[in-house]
Design a protein around this motif. Structure first.
Motif, PDB file in Angstrom:
ATOM      1  N   ARG A 107      -4.271   7.964   1.298  1.00 10.71           N
ATOM      2  CA  ARG A 107      -5.616   7.615   1.749  1.00 10.71           C
ATOM      3  C   ARG A 107      -6.444   8.865   2.025  1.00 10.71           C
ATOM      4  O   ARG A 107      -7.614   8.953   1.670  1.00 10.71           O
ATOM      5  CB  ARG A 107      -5.541   6.790   3.036  1.00 10.71           C
ATOM      6  CG  ARG A 107      -5.514   5.325   2.801  1.00 10.71           C
ATOM      7  CD  ARG A 107      -5.334   4.565   4.099  1.00 10.71           C
ATOM      8  NE  ARG A 107      -4.656   3.322   3.829  1.00 10.71           N
ATOM      9  CZ  ARG A 107      -5.244   2.276   3.279  1.00 10.71           C
ATOM     10  NH1 ARG A 107      -6.527   2.312   2.997  1.00 10.71           N
ATOM     11  NH2 ARG A 107      -4.573   1.179   3.015  1.00 10.71           N
ATOM     12  N   GLU A 108      -5.799   9.811   2.688  1.00 13.69           N
ATOM     13  CA  GLU A 108      -6.464  11.065   3.034  1.00 13.69           C
ATOM     14  C   GLU A 108      -6.958  11.769   1.762  1.00 13.69           C
ATOM     15  O   GLU A 108      -8.091  12.244   1.694  1.00 13.69           O
ATOM     16  CB  GLU A 108      -5.453  11.950   3.758  1.00 13.69           C
ATOM     17  CG  GLU A 108      -6.019  12.829   4.814  1.00 13.69           C
ATOM     18  CD  GLU A 108      -4.914  13.498   5.631  1.00 13.69           C
ATOM     19  OE1 GLU A 108      -5.241  14.339   6.434  1.00 13.69           O
ATOM     20  OE2 GLU A 108      -3.715  13.165   5.438  1.00 13.69           O
ATOM     21  N   VAL A 109      -6.066  11.808   0.762  1.00 12.13           N
ATOM     22  CA  VAL A 109      -6.417  12.457  -0.507  1.00 12.13           C
ATOM     23  C   VAL A 109      -7.594  11.731  -1.159  1.00 12.13           C
ATOM     24  O   VAL A 109      -8.562  12.346  -1.605  1.00 12.13           O
ATOM     25  CB  VAL A 109      -5.194  12.492  -1.449  1.00 12.13           C
ATOM     26  CG1 VAL A 109      -5.611  12.887  -2.852  1.00 12.13           C
ATOM     27  CG2 VAL A 109      -4.141  13.465  -0.920  1.00 12.13           C
ATOM     28  N   LEU A 110      -7.532  10.390  -1.195  1.00 11.28           N
ATOM     29  CA  LEU A 110      -8.602   9.616  -1.821  1.00 11.28           C
ATOM     30  C   LEU A 110      -9.925   9.811  -1.096  1.00 11.28           C
ATOM     31  O   LEU A 110     -10.983   9.917  -1.717  1.00 11.28           O
ATOM     32  CB  LEU A 110      -8.241   8.129  -1.831  1.00 11.28           C
ATOM     33  CG  LEU A 110      -7.229   7.694  -2.891  1.00 11.28           C
ATOM     34  CD1 LEU A 110      -6.959   6.206  -2.749  1.00 11.28           C
ATOM     35  CD2 LEU A 110      -7.740   8.007  -4.287  1.00 11.28           C
ATOM     36  N   ARG A 111      -9.857   9.855   0.256  1.00 11.09           N
ATOM     37  CA  ARG A 111     -11.097  10.046   1.023  1.00 11.09           C
ATOM     38  C   ARG A 111     -11.744  11.378   0.674  1.00 11.09           C
ATOM     39  O   ARG A 111     -12.953  11.457   0.510  1.00 11.09           O
ATOM     40  CB  ARG A 111     -10.797   9.999   2.518  1.00 11.09           C
ATOM     41  CG  ARG A 111     -10.619   8.596   3.015  1.00 11.09           C
ATOM     42  CD  ARG A 111     -10.850   8.498   4.523  1.00 11.09           C
ATOM     43  NE  ARG A 111     -10.624   7.131   4.929  1.00 11.09           N
ATOM     44  CZ  ARG A 111      -9.482   6.689   5.426  1.00 11.09           C
ATOM     45  NH1 ARG A 111      -8.479   7.521   5.602  1.00 11.09           N
ATOM     46  NH2 ARG A 111      -9.332   5.427   5.742  1.00 11.09           N
ATOM     47  N   LEU A 112     -10.915  12.412   0.562  1.00  7.62           N
ATOM     48  CA  LEU A 112     -11.480  13.726   0.236  1.00  7.62           C
ATOM     49  C   LEU A 112     -12.062  13.739  -1.172  1.00  7.62           C
ATOM     50  O   LEU A 112     -13.098  14.347  -1.416  1.00  7.62           O
ATOM     51  CB  LEU A 112     -10.412  14.821   0.414  1.00  7.62           C
ATOM     52  CG  LEU A 112     -10.111  15.143   1.883  1.00  7.62           C
ATOM     53  CD1 LEU A 112      -8.855  15.983   2.009  1.00  7.62           C
ATOM     54  CD2 LEU A 112     -11.290  15.866   2.537  1.00  7.62           C
ATOM     55  N   ILE A 113     -11.409  13.039  -2.095  1.00 10.88           N
ATOM     56  CA  ILE A 113     -11.971  12.954  -3.455  1.00 10.88           C
ATOM     57  C   ILE A 113     -13.314  12.232  -3.399  1.00 10.88           C
ATOM     58  O   ILE A 113     -14.293  12.658  -4.011  1.00 10.88           O
ATOM     59  CB  ILE A 113     -11.004  12.234  -4.417  1.00 10.88           C
ATOM     60  CG1 ILE A 113      -9.745  13.082  -4.625  1.00 10.88           C
ATOM     61  CG2 ILE A 113     -11.682  11.978  -5.762  1.00 10.88           C
ATOM     62  CD1 ILE A 113      -8.671  12.390  -5.421  1.00 10.88           C
ATOM     63  N   PHE A 145      -7.754  -1.305  -1.676  1.00 13.28           N
ATOM     64  CA  PHE A 145      -6.590  -1.299  -0.805  1.00 13.28           C
ATOM     65  C   PHE A 145      -6.994  -1.357   0.675  1.00 13.28           C
ATOM     66  O   PHE A 145      -6.182  -1.084   1.545  1.00 13.28           O
ATOM     67  CB  PHE A 145      -5.736  -0.046  -1.056  1.00 13.28           C
ATOM     68  CG  PHE A 145      -4.914  -0.129  -2.321  1.00 13.28           C
ATOM     69  CD1 PHE A 145      -3.620  -0.615  -2.279  1.00 13.28           C
ATOM     70  CD2 PHE A 145      -5.451   0.252  -3.532  1.00 13.28           C
ATOM     71  CE1 PHE A 145      -2.871  -0.690  -3.441  1.00 13.28           C
ATOM     72  CE2 PHE A 145      -4.712   0.174  -4.698  1.00 13.28           C
ATOM     73  CZ  PHE A 145      -3.425  -0.306  -4.658  1.00 13.28           C
ATOM     74  N   ALA A 146      -8.235  -1.705   0.937  1.00  9.13           N
ATOM     75  CA  ALA A 146      -8.714  -1.690   2.324  1.00  9.13           C
ATOM     76  C   ALA A 146      -8.146  -2.858   3.117  1.00  9.13           C
ATOM     77  O   ALA A 146      -7.785  -3.883   2.564  1.00  9.13           O
ATOM     78  CB  ALA A 146     -10.240  -1.745   2.356  1.00  9.13           C
ATOM     79  N   GLY A 147      -8.102  -2.681   4.415  1.00 10.20           N
ATOM     80  CA  GLY A 147      -7.727  -3.769   5.317  1.00 10.20           C
ATOM     81  C   GLY A 147      -6.245  -4.070   5.286  1.00 10.20           C
ATOM     82  O   GLY A 147      -5.505  -3.608   4.437  1.00 10.20           O
ATOM     83  N   SER A 148      -5.838  -4.867   6.254  1.00  9.15           N
ATOM     84  CA  SER A 148      -4.431  -5.267   6.271  1.00  9.15           C
ATOM     85  C   SER A 148      -4.295  -6.483   5.360  1.00  9.15           C
ATOM     86  O   SER A 148      -5.115  -7.386   5.381  1.00  9.15           O
ATOM     87  CB  SER A 148      -4.008  -5.622   7.690  1.00  9.15           C
ATOM     88  OG  SER A 148      -4.947  -6.535   8.229  1.00  9.15           O
TER      89      SER A 148
END
Lengths: 213, 411
Positions: free
Chosen positions: A158-164, A137-140
């Protein structure tokens, strides 16, 4: 609380035996299978809560098992396991309907926890899967967006995924973001749904560039 | 070439598997049969494929030959492109005798066509030409036999050589006789014509041979490449997996060591199997972080899990981030007392962020002894020198996370 009934599908007998021992206290193992055909039979006859499913299986892979079973017994939930990091395989099995993905190096208690989570209808993301999803899901999107809601992750997701991806457990993550574990689960399930329904995966570089020899 | 001559070749090349269409599963594939062959087995093979009488096919070829030469060309094309099968049995002597008039008729027919179409000087040149034709036919015929016996490597190599030599002798003498009968016409051209005729004869004679030889080489090369690949896989597995398994068996008393060996072997095999096609030339951030993690795993006996999103080419600033990250991993291994270190790197439009996290015992950042240069110098100082920031979060009893951030403008 009832103990989840589990079927183990893996073509390595040693791995099945190991998992049986590790999970013996936490779940009830009602059967196992070593290829797609026998897996479909065992799952249909035992109707387990959770199937521990190897991504790579003789006869079509874990994906084929999900596709066969979900037609007749959609209430069965799948947790994908593999030693492979090939993103397209992992994403493929998730898109077929698995509720999560963990690597085979996972510890026994963590695996038991993941099985319980899947049995409760939640999603289980390993750090690696979180990385794959962020990548996808990266980028525009310079894409023909079919459904903008499905095509983007929210900032919170995104925040949740980054922490995972950084190695946080759901509990640590909830404390860090000052939200409840239940909310974390809601976010992760939303990401899973987007991953399964979005057309974005087709555009990511790994889908075409990363190949087996 | 006439259209009819052109159209048969693709069919011959395709060799449609018979049961493919489900019409008549009994239809045999298009192959030249050794048994039942008068010349090269083209007509009998085609007849079998089409379910016709060989005589009908032969008559069609003959008719096409007489009517403009297409039959001859079609026949030659089939001969070259349709593979010959079966018939390991030596053809009966009766067959052999039958073949001679067939060859002669074919040659005569070919000559008559040339005579009609190109106003070839006839009469006295006819018989030398017939000799040439028979010579060519024998050598061509030989090409089939020789191929079946893997060319000269077979046991009856002497007979093969004899027959080739006979064909060549016939060919050359025919050519000389041909030139001799015409020599009063163009005395000065004699030499050139002789050379041309012989050269043309040689090309005609050996063209199918070369063609088949080429096919043989291609097939052999394919087999060789496959076996080389196998050997390479076997060699790699032997050097890596088998060695490690042997080591593991000997060190089975030490769980840490076994874990480390298994882990490092897994990593090695994984990178060999799933080598990333998208890896940046010269190695990007992702590759460098994985290499750093691997060396820390090997040196300190812990597991480091690296997850990367996106990638960027290495330059001195990015390399500084990798070195700082490695230092953070080493710190986690040495002081945190944690079994697992998680490394997450993300490359975005506005910069690079790397997290190195453990769930070990943690520490009070304020109480770090001044002589521990690692954190202050190798991580925080290094990041600052390269225009970045390092943040350390640690809670005693819960673990430590080091965040390294490098803005994009500098990378």
């Amino acid at each position: 609380m009832t103990v989840p009934r589990v079927v183990i599908v893996d073509d390595h007998q040693m791995f099945r035996a190991g998992v049986r021992v590790e999970l013996a206290d936490a779940v009830e193992i009602v059967g196992d299978a070593e290829d797609v055909e026998s897996a479909v039979q065992v799952i249909r006859s035992t109707a387990p809560d959770v199937v521990l499913l190897d991504v790579h299986l003789p006869g079509g892979g874990g994906k084929a098992v999900i596709e066969h079973v979900s037609a007749t017994t959609p209430e069965v939930r799948f947790l994908a396991l593999s030693v492979s990091d090939a993103a397209e395989d992992v994403i493929g099995v998730i898109r077929a309907g698995a509720r999560g993905y963990v690597t085979k190096t996972i510890s026994g208690p963590e695996l038991a926890d993941a099985v319980r989570r899947v049995a409760d209808g939640d999603a289980v993301f390993s750090p690696r899967l979180a990385g794959f999803v962020l990548d996808a899901f990266a980028g525009s999107a310079e894409v023909r967006v079919v459904d903008p809601e499905l095509d983007q992750l929210t900032t919170r997701e995104r925040e949740v995924l980054r922490l995972i991806a950084r190695g946080y457990t759901y509990k640590e993550l909830a404390r860090r973001l000052e939200i409840s574990v239940k909310t974390v689960e809601t976010h992760v399930s939303a990401v899973l749904r987007k991953l399964q329904l979005s057309s974005r995966h087709e555009l990511t570089r790994w889908a075409t560039d990363r190949r087996l020899i | 070439m006439t259209p009819s001559g052109l159209m048969v070749i693709p069919d011959a090349l395709r060799r449609v598997p018979c049961d493919h269409r489900g019409v008549s599963p009994a239809r045999p594939p298009l192959q030249r049969q050794r048994d039942g062959a008068l010349v090269a087995g083209v007509a009998s093979g085609l007849a079998r494929h089409l379910g016709l009488e060989p005589l009908v096919v032969r008559l069609v070829f003959a008719a096409l030959t007489v009517a403009g030469g297409a039959g001859l060309l079609a026949y030659a094309a089939f001969w070259v492109f349709v593979p010959q099968v079966g018939g390991d049995a030596v053809p009966s002597p009766g067959r052999e005798q039958l073949q001679v008039p067939a060859l002669a008729a074919l040659t005569l027919g070919g000559f008559l066509v040339l005579h009609e179409v190109f106003a070839f000087p006839g009469g006295s040149a006819l018989w030398p030409a017939l000799v040439i034709g028979i010579g060519v036919a024998i050598v061509w015929q030989q090409a089939d036999d020789a191929q079946r016996r893997r060319w000269l490597g077979a046991n009856d190599g002497s007979g093969t050589a004899l027959r080739v030599a006979g064909g060549v002798v016939l060919l050359v003498s025919g050519a000389i006789a041909f030139v001799a009968t015409n020599h009063e016409l163009t005395r000065t051209m004699n030499g050139i014509v002789a050379v041309l005729v012989v050269a043309a004869g040689l090309v005609l004679t050996f063209a199918p041979w070369w063609w088949r030889l080429l096919n043989d080489f291609t097939a052999e090369r394919r087999v060789r490449i496959r076996s080389q690949e196998r050997a390479e896989v076997a060699a790699h597995l032997h050097d890596s997996v088998l060695q490690t398994l042997a080591l593991i068996q000997r060190r089975s008393g030490s769980p840490d060591e076994v874990q480390r060996l298994a882990r490092s072997q897994e990593r090695e095999l994984r990178s060999w199997l799933y080598s990333r096609a998208d890896e940046l030339p010269g190695g990007g951030l992702a590759g460098a972080l994985e290499a750093a993690a691997a060396s820390v795993e090997d040196e300190h006996g812990i597991s480091v899990e690296v997850v990367t999103v996106g990638d960027v080419s290495l330059d001195e600033h990015v390399e500084a981030v990798v070195r700082a990250a490695r230092e953070a991993m080493v710190n986690a291994a040495k002081f945190a007392d944690a079994g697992l270190v998680a490394v997450f790197a993300e490359v975005e439009d506005n910069g690079i962020t790397v997290f190195v996290r453990d769930t070990g015992k943690g520490f009070e950042p304020a109480t770090v002894p001044a002589d521990r240069r690692g954190l202050a110098e190798s991580i925080i100082g290094r990041m600052e020198r390269h225009g970045g920031v390092a943040t350390v979060r640690s809670v005693p009893g819960e673990g430590t996370e080091v965040e390294l951030r490098l803005p994009r403008a500098l990378s």
